[in-house]
Scaffold this motif. Structure first.
Motif, PDB file in Angstrom:
ATOM      1  N   VAL A  94       0.861  -1.185   0.000  1.00  0.00           N
ATOM      2  CA  VAL A  94       0.000   0.000   0.000  1.00  0.00           C
ATOM      3  C   VAL A  94       0.896   1.234   0.000  1.00  0.00           C
ATOM      4  CG1 VAL A  94      -0.184  -0.018   2.524  1.00  0.00           C
ATOM      5  CG2 VAL A  94      -1.938   1.123   1.178  1.00  0.00           C
ATOM      6  N   ASP A  95       0.430   2.297  -0.618  1.00  0.00           N
ATOM      7  CA  ASP A  95       1.195   3.547  -0.621  1.00  0.00           C
ATOM      8  C   ASP A  95       0.930   4.275   0.692  1.00  0.00           C
ATOM      9  OD1 ASP A  95       2.646   5.796  -1.190  1.00  0.00           O
ATOM     10  OD2 ASP A  95       1.294   6.531  -2.741  1.00  0.00           O
ATOM     11  N   VAL A  96       1.660   3.918   1.722  1.00  0.00           N
ATOM     12  CA  VAL A  96       1.454   4.483   3.060  1.00  0.00           C
ATOM     13  C   VAL A  96       1.856   5.951   3.130  1.00  0.00           C
ATOM     14  CG1 VAL A  96       2.206   4.343   5.473  1.00  0.00           C
ATOM     15  CG2 VAL A  96       1.637   2.268   4.239  1.00  0.00           C
ATOM     16  N   ASP A  97       2.937   6.321   2.462  1.00  0.00           N
ATOM     17  CA  ASP A  97       3.460   7.681   2.589  1.00  0.00           C
ATOM     18  C   ASP A  97       3.031   8.625   1.464  1.00  0.00           C
ATOM     19  OD1 ASP A  97       4.958   6.485   0.626  1.00  0.00           O
ATOM     20  OD2 ASP A  97       6.865   6.689   1.678  1.00  0.00           O
ATOM     21  N   GLY A  98       2.145   8.176   0.587  1.00  0.00           N
ATOM     22  CA  GLY A  98       1.573   9.046  -0.430  1.00  0.00           C
ATOM     23  C   GLY A  98       2.529   9.521  -1.502  1.00  0.00           C
ATOM     24  N   ASP A 101      -8.210   4.662   2.508  1.00  0.00           N
ATOM     25  CA  ASP A 101      -8.421   5.988   3.103  1.00  0.00           C
ATOM     26  C   ASP A 101      -9.851   6.078   3.632  1.00  0.00           C
ATOM     27  OD1 ASP A 101      -8.355   8.604   3.901  1.00  0.00           O
ATOM     28  OD2 ASP A 101      -8.265   9.438   1.880  1.00  0.00           O
ATOM     29  N   ILE A 102     -10.107   5.459   4.780  1.00  0.00           N
ATOM     30  CA  ILE A 102     -11.464   5.337   5.326  1.00  0.00           C
ATOM     31  C   ILE A 102     -12.018   6.678   5.805  1.00  0.00           C
ATOM     32  CG2 ILE A 102     -10.845   4.744   7.706  1.00  0.00           C
ATOM     33  CD1 ILE A 102     -13.536   2.948   5.675  1.00  0.00           C
ATOM     34  N   CYS A 150      -5.427   1.906   8.108  1.00  0.00           N
ATOM     35  CA  CYS A 150      -5.379   0.444   8.052  1.00  0.00           C
ATOM     36  C   CYS A 150      -6.312  -0.195   9.064  1.00  0.00           C
ATOM     37  CB  CYS A 150      -3.955  -0.046   8.325  1.00  0.00           C
ATOM     38  SG  CYS A 150      -2.770   0.402   7.056  1.00  0.00           S
ATOM     39  N   PHE A 151      -6.784  -1.351   8.716  1.00  0.00           N
ATOM     40  CA  PHE A 151      -7.457  -2.244   9.649  1.00  0.00           C
ATOM     41  C   PHE A 151      -6.510  -3.415   9.845  1.00  0.00           C
ATOM     42  CE2 PHE A 151     -10.894   0.127   7.808  1.00  0.00           C
ATOM     43  CZ  PHE A 151     -11.772   0.320   8.864  1.00  0.00           C
ATOM     44  N   ILE A 152      -6.380  -3.858  11.093  1.00  0.00           N
ATOM     45  CA  ILE A 152      -5.508  -4.985  11.391  1.00  0.00           C
ATOM     46  C   ILE A 152      -6.336  -6.088  12.033  1.00  0.00           C
ATOM     47  CG2 ILE A 152      -4.810  -3.950  13.598  1.00  0.00           C
ATOM     48  CD1 ILE A 152      -2.112  -5.364  13.296  1.00  0.00           C
ATOM     49  N   LEU A 211      -6.700   1.413  12.587  1.00  0.00           N
ATOM     50  CA  LEU A 211      -5.510   2.217  12.850  1.00  0.00           C
ATOM     51  C   LEU A 211      -5.574   3.446  11.949  1.00  0.00           C
ATOM     52  CD1 LEU A 211      -2.771  -0.575  12.833  1.00  0.00           C
ATOM     53  CD2 LEU A 211      -3.947   0.403  14.796  1.00  0.00           C
ATOM     54  N   ARG A 212      -5.763   4.613  12.550  1.00  0.00           N
ATOM     55  CA  ARG A 212      -5.860   5.852  11.783  1.00  0.00           C
ATOM     56  C   ARG A 212      -4.474   6.411  11.514  1.00  0.00           C
ATOM     57  NH1 ARG A 212     -10.173   9.444  11.492  1.00  0.00           N
ATOM     58  NH2 ARG A 212     -11.118   8.176  13.117  1.00  0.00           N
ATOM     59  N   ASN A 213      -4.258   6.802  10.269  1.00  0.00           N
ATOM     60  CA  ASN A 213      -3.005   7.447   9.886  1.00  0.00           C
ATOM     61  C   ASN A 213      -3.164   8.939  10.143  1.00  0.00           C
ATOM     62  OD1 ASN A 213      -0.749   8.534   8.676  1.00  0.00           O
ATOM     63  ND2 ASN A 213      -0.981   7.435   6.765  1.00  0.00           N
ATOM     64  N   ARG A 214      -2.493   9.442  11.163  1.00  0.00           N
ATOM     65  CA  ARG A 214      -2.598  10.855  11.525  1.00  0.00           C
ATOM     66  C   ARG A 214      -1.438  11.678  10.980  1.00  0.00           C
ATOM     67  NH1 ARG A 214      -6.738  11.497  14.851  1.00  0.00           N
ATOM     68  NH2 ARG A 214      -7.388   9.784  16.177  1.00  0.00           N
TER      69      ARG A 214
END
Length: 111
Positions: A17-21, A77-78, A86-88, A99-102
């Motif tokens: 997944v493109d975590v860091d955009g 991107d929920i 992410c959901f784990i 898990l929210r990406n802040r």
């Protein structure tokens, strides 16, 4: 040439997944072992020539990931803020944990 990534046992499940955009796919890899953090490998190469490297600070450092053995991830991107959340799911939890990406382009996940 294929990239080689060390896994952590037979239940290691890769999630790209493109975590860091930045437009390329990074790698999140759960672990079978207890008390071993989830591995995040940032693609510091490109989409065409990926090169994976562990960052100095894990974007999962605020979450005690060792609680999630045999972890699998699904990321999207929920919250519609432009970054991958992410959901784990794991052997220890009844339902997936959000898990929210802040951190946006400097990813930082928390519960």
């Amino acid at each position: 040439a294929a990239a080689q990534v060390e896994t952590r046992g037979p239940y290691s499940v890769p999630t790209f997944v493109d975590v860091d955009g930045d437009g390329d796919l990074d790698l999140i890899l759960g672990s079978e072992a207890v008390n071993v953090d989830t591995f995040f490998l940032e693609n510091v190469g490109s989409s065409e020539l990926p090169y994976y490297k562990r960052p100095n600070k894990s974007p999962f450092r605020l979450v005690h990931m060792a609680d999630f053995t045999r972890a699998t991830f699904a990321c999207v991107d929920i919250d519609l803020d432009g970054d991958a959340d992410c959901f784990i799911s794991s052997a220890q939890v009844q339902a997936p944990v959000f898990l929210r990406n802040r951190g946006g382009l400097k990813p930082l996940f928390d519960l």
